[in-house]
Scaffold this active site. Structure first.
Site, short mmCIF file in Angstrom:
data_model
loop_
_atom_site.label_atom_id
_atom_site.label_comp_id
_atom_site.label_asym_id
_atom_site.label_seq_id
_atom_site.Cartn_x
_atom_site.Cartn_y
_atom_site.Cartn_z
N HIS A 20 0.83 -1.21 0.00
CA HIS A 20 0.00 0.00 0.00
C HIS A 20 0.86 1.26 0.00
O HIS A 20 0.52 2.26 0.62
CB HIS A 20 -1.00 -0.02 1.17
CG HIS A 20 -2.10 -1.02 0.94
ND1 HIS A 20 -3.18 -0.75 0.13
CD2 HIS A 20 -2.24 -2.29 1.37
CE1 HIS A 20 -3.96 -1.83 0.10
NE2 HIS A 20 -3.41 -2.78 0.83
N ASP A 22 2.60 1.81 -3.28
CA ASP A 22 2.87 2.10 -4.70
C ASP A 22 2.00 3.22 -5.26
O ASP A 22 2.48 4.05 -6.04
CB ASP A 22 2.80 0.83 -5.58
CG ASP A 22 1.46 0.12 -5.60
OD1 ASP A 22 0.58 0.45 -4.78
OD2 ASP A 22 1.28 -0.77 -6.47
N GLY A 95 -3.88 -13.51 -4.42
CA GLY A 95 -3.06 -12.34 -4.15
C GLY A 95 -1.63 -12.48 -4.64
O GLY A 95 -0.74 -11.81 -4.14
N LEU A 96 -1.41 -13.36 -5.63
CA LEU A 96 -0.06 -13.51 -6.20
C LEU A 96 -0.01 -12.93 -7.61
O LEU A 96 0.84 -13.30 -8.42
CB LEU A 96 0.35 -14.99 -6.20
CG LEU A 96 0.46 -15.63 -4.80
CD1 LEU A 96 0.87 -17.08 -4.91
CD2 LEU A 96 1.47 -14.86 -3.93
N SER A 98 -2.05 -13.09 -10.29
CA SER A 98 -2.36 -13.87 -11.49
C SER A 98 -2.90 -12.94 -12.58
O SER A 98 -2.67 -13.19 -13.77
CB SER A 98 -3.39 -14.96 -11.18
OG SER A 98 -4.57 -14.39 -10.65
N SER A 99 -3.55 -11.84 -12.21
CA SER A 99 -4.09 -10.96 -13.26
C SER A 99 -2.97 -10.16 -13.94
O SER A 99 -3.00 -9.99 -15.16
CB SER A 99 -5.19 -10.05 -12.72
OG SER A 99 -4.72 -9.25 -11.69
N GLU A 131 -5.67 -3.10 -16.06
CA GLU A 131 -6.22 -3.70 -14.83
C GLU A 131 -7.36 -2.82 -14.30
O GLU A 131 -8.43 -3.30 -13.94
CB GLU A 131 -5.11 -3.83 -13.78
CG GLU A 131 -5.58 -4.29 -12.41
CD GLU A 131 -5.84 -5.79 -12.30
OE1 GLU A 131 -5.25 -6.55 -13.10
OE2 GLU A 131 -6.65 -6.19 -11.44
N ASP A 143 2.40 -4.56 -9.38
CA ASP A 143 2.22 -5.94 -9.86
C ASP A 143 2.63 -6.07 -11.33
O ASP A 143 3.35 -7.00 -11.72
CB ASP A 143 0.77 -6.39 -9.68
CG ASP A 143 0.30 -6.26 -8.24
OD1 ASP A 143 1.16 -6.09 -7.35
OD2 ASP A 143 -0.93 -6.31 -8.01
C1 GLA Z 1 -2.54 -4.83 -4.96
C2 GLA Z 1 -2.37 -3.75 -6.03
C3 GLA Z 1 -0.95 -3.17 -5.99
C4 GLA Z 1 -0.56 -2.75 -4.57
C5 GLA Z 1 -0.87 -3.86 -3.57
C6 GLA Z 1 -0.64 -3.43 -2.15
O1 GLA Z 1 -1.74 -5.93 -5.26
O2 GLA Z 1 -2.61 -4.27 -7.32
O3 GLA Z 1 -0.85 -2.09 -6.89
O4 GLA Z 1 -1.19 -1.54 -4.21
O5 GLA Z 1 -2.21 -4.32 -3.67
O6 GLA Z 1 0.70 -3.18 -1.93
#
Ligand code: GLA
Length: 327
Positions: A20, A22, A95-96, A98-99, A131, A143
């Site tokens: 949180h 970026d 939360g890895l 994939s998108s 995205e 990401d």
């Molecule tokens: C998601 C968002 C990223 C980043 C993280 C938290 O993965 O896609 O841009 O903000 O949450 O660090």
């Protein structure tokens, strides 16, 4: 003319520290991982819509195909339509990223330039917009960028303001384990709220990237103050963590991960009780150097740094290179 089949591969990612941060131009330290998405494709006629079949029947694939194609087209990149088939070793919804992997595999297959570092940074910006277009969440760039600029055996220290990415070697004798906790819930609206709260903090004290904790303490609204405190302190931790890794100070690296988790849980309110108890459990497990939630939160995964050979459940991941065309 016989058509030629080609394949693009794109890795998922795990963020070692810096969550949180970026979307306020802060610091992050993710690595691309050896779980990845592959798109095998052939070019389609120019007037055809791109079609991609996903081997596991993911109903969301088409949204990403359309969003990436449209963003590339709007950026003047003249994408080539294709017919493709998708396979992945990445768990979806964990939360890895994939998108981001899917978006990157699509972009390379559509013919987006990716030869240079600069091409990849430009492409990451386009895919961040894809995205946002596909799911309507105002995500940051971490990401997509790590998926494109990742490096084998290294995490990357990324400055989300300048988009400079510096490789940080992972010390030998240390392994990264990712443990899935739960499918993410409420991620969309709760994430957007956090983005808005950080923007509110910036209205009061200026860019969080350049603010200090003293400035944060002048914010009278409790929620906005805590959001600012997290971001400012997290940026400091990312730098210290990168230095700790480089100087092989693993106890310090571990403490910084626990501090990061605590800040995400108590200042940013994006953890869950399940995630908190797993981090506590890992803290008391011999051989675990550090652990924290990773990514957006509200479920997803815990990342742990462990001593080589320590046997704890989870995916043992290694740092991999960014997306590429393989054949
Ligand atoms: C998601 C968002 C990223 C980043 C993280 C938290 O993965 O896609 O841009 O903000 O949450 O660090």
């Amino acid at each position: 003319m016989p058509s030629t089949l080609r394949t693009a591969r794109a890795p998922g990612r795990v963020n070692l520290i810096g969550d949180h941060t970026d979307y306020t131009g802060g610091l992050v330290l993710p690595m691309a991982i050896n779980l990845e998405t592959r798109l095998t494709f052939e070019a389609a006629p120019h007037d055809e819509r791109p079609t991609v079949i996903s081997a596991d029947g993911d109903p969301n694939t088409a949204r990403y195909v359309d969003a990436v194609f449209a963003e590339l087209r709007d950026s003047g990149m003249n994408p080539t339509p294709l017919r493709g088939t998708l396979t992945t070793t990445l768990p979806v919804g964990a939360g890895l990223s994939s998108s981001a992997a899917l978006e990157s595999a699509l972009a390379l297959s559509f013919g987006a330039p990716h030869a240079t570092e600069n091409d990849r940074v430009q492409l990451a910006r386009i895919l961040q917009h894809a995205e946002q277009r596909a799911v309507g969440v105002p995500c940051g760039i971490m990401d997509q960028l790590i998926c494109l600029v990742g490096r084998a055996d290294h995490a990357m220290l990324i400055d989300c303001d300048t988009l400079d990415a510096a490789p940080v070697p992972l010390p030998s004798g240390v392994e990264v384990v990712v443990r899935f906790v739960a499918e993410r819930t409420l991620a969309g609206s709760a994430y957007s709220d956090r983005v808005a709260q950080c923007a509110a903090a910036e209205q009061l004290i200026g860019p969080l990237r350049h603010a200090d904790l003293e400035a944060a303490m002048t914010i009278s609204d409790d929620v906005i103050r805590r959001r600012a405190r997290h971001v400012i302190s997290e940026n400091i931790r990312v730098r210290e963590f990168a230095t700790a890794l480089t100087s092989h100070d693993m106890p310090l690296a571990g403490e910084l991960m626990y501090d990061s988790h605590r800040s995400l849980a108590t200042q940013f309110d994006v953890s869950t009780t399940q995630m908190d108890s797993l981090v506590d459990e890992l803290r008391n497990t011999p051989g675990v150097i550090g652990a924290r939630m990773t990514g957006g939160g509200f479920g997803g995964c815990i990342v742990a740094l462990v001593e080589h050979g320590v046997d704890i459940p989870g995916w043992r991941v290694s740092a991999s290179s960014g997306a590429s065309l393989v054949e």
